[in-house]
Design a protein around this motif. Structure first.
Motif, PDB file in Angstrom:
ATOM      1  N   MET A   1       0.818  -1.199   0.000  1.00  0.00           N
ATOM      2  CA  MET A   1       0.000   0.000   0.000  1.00  0.00           C
ATOM      3  C   MET A   1       0.866   1.270   0.000  1.00  0.00           C
ATOM      4  SD  MET A   1      -2.931   1.514   0.018  1.00  0.00           S
ATOM      5  CE  MET A   1      -4.122   0.242   0.428  1.00  0.00           C
ATOM      6  N   PHE A   2       1.869   1.306   0.905  1.00  0.00           N
ATOM      7  CA  PHE A   2       2.727   2.494   0.981  1.00  0.00           C
ATOM      8  C   PHE A   2       3.530   2.676  -0.306  1.00  0.00           C
ATOM      9  CE2 PHE A   2       2.111   1.587   5.551  1.00  0.00           C
ATOM     10  CZ  PHE A   2       1.580   2.813   5.921  1.00  0.00           C
ATOM     11  N   GLN A   3       3.963   1.566  -0.906  1.00  0.00           N
ATOM     12  CA  GLN A   3       4.692   1.666  -2.175  1.00  0.00           C
ATOM     13  C   GLN A   3       3.788   2.217  -3.277  1.00  0.00           C
ATOM     14  OE1 GLN A   3       6.240  -2.255  -2.912  1.00  0.00           O
ATOM     15  NE2 GLN A   3       8.064  -1.922  -1.652  1.00  0.00           N
ATOM     16  N   THR A   4       2.533   1.790  -3.257  1.00  0.00           N
ATOM     17  CA  THR A   4       1.571   2.284  -4.245  1.00  0.00           C
ATOM     18  C   THR A   4       1.356   3.781  -4.092  1.00  0.00           C
ATOM     19  OG1 THR A   4       0.427   0.153  -4.348  1.00  0.00           O
ATOM     20  CG2 THR A   4      -0.794   2.087  -5.087  1.00  0.00           C
ATOM     21  N   LEU A   5       1.153   4.226  -2.836  1.00  0.00           N
ATOM     22  CA  LEU A   5       0.951   5.647  -2.591  1.00  0.00           C
ATOM     23  C   LEU A   5       2.193   6.460  -2.947  1.00  0.00           C
ATOM     24  CD1 LEU A   5      -0.976   5.511   0.804  1.00  0.00           C
ATOM     25  CD2 LEU A   5      -1.908   6.021  -1.456  1.00  0.00           C
ATOM     26  N   GLU A   6       3.359   5.918  -2.634  1.00  0.00           N
ATOM     27  CA  GLU A   6       4.598   6.619  -2.955  1.00  0.00           C
ATOM     28  C   GLU A   6       4.759   6.790  -4.460  1.00  0.00           C
ATOM     29  OE1 GLU A   6       9.449   6.121  -2.306  1.00  0.00           O
ATOM     30  OE2 GLU A   6       8.061   4.638  -1.475  1.00  0.00           O
ATOM     31  N   GLU A   7       4.468   5.731  -5.204  1.00  0.00           N
ATOM     32  CA  GLU A   7       4.564   5.808  -6.659  1.00  0.00           C
ATOM     33  C   GLU A   7       3.504   6.751  -7.235  1.00  0.00           C
ATOM     34  OE1 GLU A   7       5.736   5.082 -10.600  1.00  0.00           O
ATOM     35  OE2 GLU A   7       6.746   4.789  -8.672  1.00  0.00           O
ATOM     36  N   THR A   8       2.334   6.758  -6.614  1.00  0.00           N
ATOM     37  CA  THR A   8       1.263   7.653  -7.069  1.00  0.00           C
ATOM     38  C   THR A   8       1.690   9.111  -6.959  1.00  0.00           C
ATOM     39  OG1 THR A   8      -0.479   6.084  -6.449  1.00  0.00           O
ATOM     40  CG2 THR A   8      -1.097   8.409  -6.642  1.00  0.00           C
ATOM     41  N   PHE A   9       2.193   9.494  -5.785  1.00  0.00           N
ATOM     42  CA  PHE A   9       2.587  10.887  -5.576  1.00  0.00           C
ATOM     43  C   PHE A   9       3.850  11.240  -6.360  1.00  0.00           C
ATOM     44  CE2 PHE A   9      -0.148  10.272  -1.834  1.00  0.00           C
ATOM     45  CZ  PHE A   9      -0.980  11.370  -1.997  1.00  0.00           C
ATOM     46  N   ARG A  10       4.677  10.241  -6.621  1.00  0.00           N
ATOM     47  CA  ARG A  10       5.852  10.503  -7.463  1.00  0.00           C
ATOM     48  C   ARG A  10       5.409  10.867  -8.872  1.00  0.00           C
ATOM     49  NH1 ARG A  10       8.700   8.755 -11.324  1.00  0.00           N
ATOM     50  NH2 ARG A  10       7.322   6.965 -11.655  1.00  0.00           N
ATOM     51  N   ARG A  11       4.423  10.140  -9.388  1.00  0.00           N
ATOM     52  CA  ARG A  11       3.897  10.448 -10.722  1.00  0.00           C
ATOM     53  C   ARG A  11       3.283  11.849 -10.764  1.00  0.00           C
ATOM     54  NH1 ARG A  11       2.538   6.331 -14.529  1.00  0.00           N
ATOM     55  NH2 ARG A  11       3.286   4.266 -13.933  1.00  0.00           N
ATOM     56  N   LEU A  12       2.564  12.202  -9.691  1.00  0.00           N
ATOM     57  CA  LEU A  12       1.902  13.503  -9.666  1.00  0.00           C
ATOM     58  C   LEU A  12       2.905  14.640  -9.544  1.00  0.00           C
ATOM     59  CD1 LEU A  12      -1.155  12.702  -7.363  1.00  0.00           C
ATOM     60  CD2 LEU A  12      -1.196  13.110  -9.825  1.00  0.00           C
ATOM     61  N   THR A  13       3.852  14.513  -8.632  1.00  0.00           N
ATOM     62  CA  THR A  13       4.821  15.593  -8.425  1.00  0.00           C
ATOM     63  C   THR A  13       5.770  15.742  -9.606  1.00  0.00           C
ATOM     64  OG1 THR A  13       6.253  14.047  -7.200  1.00  0.00           O
ATOM     65  CG2 THR A  13       4.736  15.424  -5.922  1.00  0.00           C
ATOM     66  N   ALA A  14       6.031  14.642 -10.306  1.00  0.00           N
ATOM     67  CA  ALA A  14       6.929  14.690 -11.464  1.00  0.00           C
ATOM     68  C   ALA A  14       6.192  15.052 -12.750  1.00  0.00           C
ATOM     69  CB  ALA A  14       7.642  13.355 -11.632  1.00  0.00           C
ATOM     70  N   LEU A  15       4.869  15.291 -12.635  1.00  0.00           N
ATOM     71  CA  LEU A  15       4.042  15.577 -13.824  1.00  0.00           C
ATOM     72  C   LEU A  15       4.280  14.511 -14.891  1.00  0.00           C
ATOM     73  CD1 LEU A  15       4.384  19.465 -14.139  1.00  0.00           C
ATOM     74  CD2 LEU A  15       2.519  18.148 -13.121  1.00  0.00           C
ATOM     75  N   ASP A  16       4.003  13.275 -14.497  1.00  0.00           N
ATOM     76  CA  ASP A  16       4.177  12.125 -15.382  1.00  0.00           C
ATOM     77  C   ASP A  16       3.525  12.394 -16.740  1.00  0.00           C
ATOM     78  OD1 ASP A  16       4.831   9.034 -15.438  1.00  0.00           O
ATOM     79  OD2 ASP A  16       2.866   9.310 -16.373  1.00  0.00           O
ATOM     80  N   PRO A  17       4.271  12.231 -17.847  1.00  0.00           N
ATOM     81  CA  PRO A  17       3.726  12.547 -19.179  1.00  0.00           C
ATOM     82  C   PRO A  17       2.441  11.792 -19.505  1.00  0.00           C
ATOM     83  CG  PRO A  17       6.093  12.225 -19.299  1.00  0.00           C
ATOM     84  CD  PRO A  17       5.677  11.829 -17.919  1.00  0.00           C
ATOM     85  N   GLU A  18       2.336  10.546 -19.059  1.00  0.00           N
ATOM     86  CA  GLU A  18       1.133   9.770 -19.346  1.00  0.00           C
ATOM     87  C   GLU A  18      -0.070  10.355 -18.618  1.00  0.00           C
ATOM     88  OE1 GLU A  18      -0.300   5.081 -19.574  1.00  0.00           O
ATOM     89  OE2 GLU A  18       1.508   5.629 -18.453  1.00  0.00           O
ATOM     90  N   VAL A  19       0.113  10.728 -17.355  1.00  0.00           N
ATOM     91  CA  VAL A  19      -0.964  11.331 -16.581  1.00  0.00           C
ATOM     92  C   VAL A  19      -1.384  12.661 -17.207  1.00  0.00           C
ATOM     93  CG1 VAL A  19      -1.616  12.309 -14.347  1.00  0.00           C
ATOM     94  CG2 VAL A  19      -0.268  10.197 -14.439  1.00  0.00           C
ATOM     95  N   VAL A  20      -0.404  13.477 -17.576  1.00  0.00           N
ATOM     96  CA  VAL A  20      -0.695  14.783 -18.172  1.00  0.00           C
ATOM     97  C   VAL A  20      -1.438  14.625 -19.490  1.00  0.00           C
ATOM     98  CG1 VAL A  20       0.342  16.849 -19.167  1.00  0.00           C
ATOM     99  CG2 VAL A  20       1.240  15.917 -17.027  1.00  0.00           C
ATOM    100  N   ALA A  21      -1.009  13.658 -20.319  1.00  0.00           N
ATOM    101  CA  ALA A  21      -1.639  13.465 -21.623  1.00  0.00           C
ATOM    102  C   ALA A  21      -3.085  13.006 -21.474  1.00  0.00           C
ATOM    103  CB  ALA A  21      -0.843  12.448 -22.437  1.00  0.00           C
ATOM    104  N   ILE A  22      -3.318  12.060 -20.579  1.00  0.00           N
ATOM    105  CA  ILE A  22      -4.674  11.548 -20.384  1.00  0.00           C
ATOM    106  C   ILE A  22      -5.574  12.627 -19.797  1.00  0.00           C
ATOM    107  CG2 ILE A  22      -6.061   9.882 -19.096  1.00  0.00           C
ATOM    108  CD1 ILE A  22      -3.695   7.933 -19.302  1.00  0.00           C
ATOM    109  N   ALA A  23      -5.071  13.359 -18.793  1.00  0.00           N
ATOM    110  CA  ALA A  23      -5.860  14.436 -18.195  1.00  0.00           C
ATOM    111  C   ALA A  23      -6.143  15.536 -19.209  1.00  0.00           C
ATOM    112  CB  ALA A  23      -5.140  15.005 -16.978  1.00  0.00           C
TER     113      ALA A  23
END
Length: 231
Positions: A1-23
């Motif tokens: 669970m903690f690894q999942t949350l850590e990876e989630t916030f890493r994607r958000l703070t790094a402005l993950d290109p996939e997340v940005v493109a889909i949004a």
């Protein structure tokens, strides 16, 4: 669970290109659909509110009923219309963002029209007699009342945007959830959850929640401003 949350916030703070493109695609589709829906729904609702035609109650009932149409059914009907063997197949819109915009437009027009009809009808009770005494026809009265209730109408449009951007059924059917082409936040969340990519699904979910909260806050602020400025 903690690894999942850590990876989630890493994607958000790094402005993950996939997340940005889909949004970005989700926002483009929903904003376009709500813009088109507003151009149709607001005048339609206002005209129904001020008109005295015999079929007014029937139209009002149809608008209210259409608000509850299942999105997946709207998607299915549009799929049949836009498929190669359908009457609109020559447009080549199926499995494109254009088809998704069309689906969400059909979804939000009844919502915007029904809310606009109620808002304008309430205003017409106070100003209708005065406007009719000036000899103004239904179209002119509707235009004046739209301007007079513009802040309330904006909140209706924002409510429609909230429904559009959180919708999944219609855009999935006509868009196909194609990676890098027609994948929106809602369809991606569903797919990535099934695939087990929970960090991406959670990141997109948080972005979607943030957008909906911003829309709700904006609607509330506009309503408060209108009440302070115009009573």
């Amino acid at each position: 669970m903690f690894q999942t949350l850590e990876e989630t916030f890493r994607r958000l703070t790094a402005l993950d290109p996939e997340v940005v493109a889909i949004a970005g695609l989700s926002l483009r589709v929903s904003l376009s659909a709500v813009g088109l829906g507003t151009l149709v729904g607001v005048p339609l609702g206002a005209l129904v509110a001020v008109s005295a035609c015999p079929g007014r109650r029937l139209v009002t009932g149809c608008l209210n009923a259409a608000m509850g149409l299942p999105p997946v059914v709207i998607g299915l009907v549009l799929y049949l219309l836009l498929s190669r063997s359908g009457p609109l197949g020559w447009l080549g819109l199926l499995f494109t963002p254009g088809a998704m915009i069309a689906a969400q437009t059909v979804l939000v027009v009844p919502l915007i029209a029904a809310l606009a009809r109620q808002i304008v009808a309430d205003a017409e009770e106070h100003l209708g007699e005065q406007l009719r005494s000036l000899g103004l026809g239904p179209a002119r009265r509707a235009a004046i009342l739209i301007y007079d209730t513009r802040f309330s109408l904006v909140t209706a449009v924002l409510a429609a945007f909230g429904r559009a951007i959180s919708e999944i059924g219609a855009v999935l059917v006509v868009g196909g959830n194609i990676d890098g082409h027609t994948r929106t936040m809602t369809t991606a969340i569903s797919l990535e959850t099934q695939k087990g990519d929970l960090p991406l699904a959670l990141a997109l979910g948080l972005v979607l929640i943030a957008i909906v909260l911003v829309v709700s806050a904006t609607a509330s602020l506009l309503r408060s401003h209108a009440m302070r400025a115009y009573g």
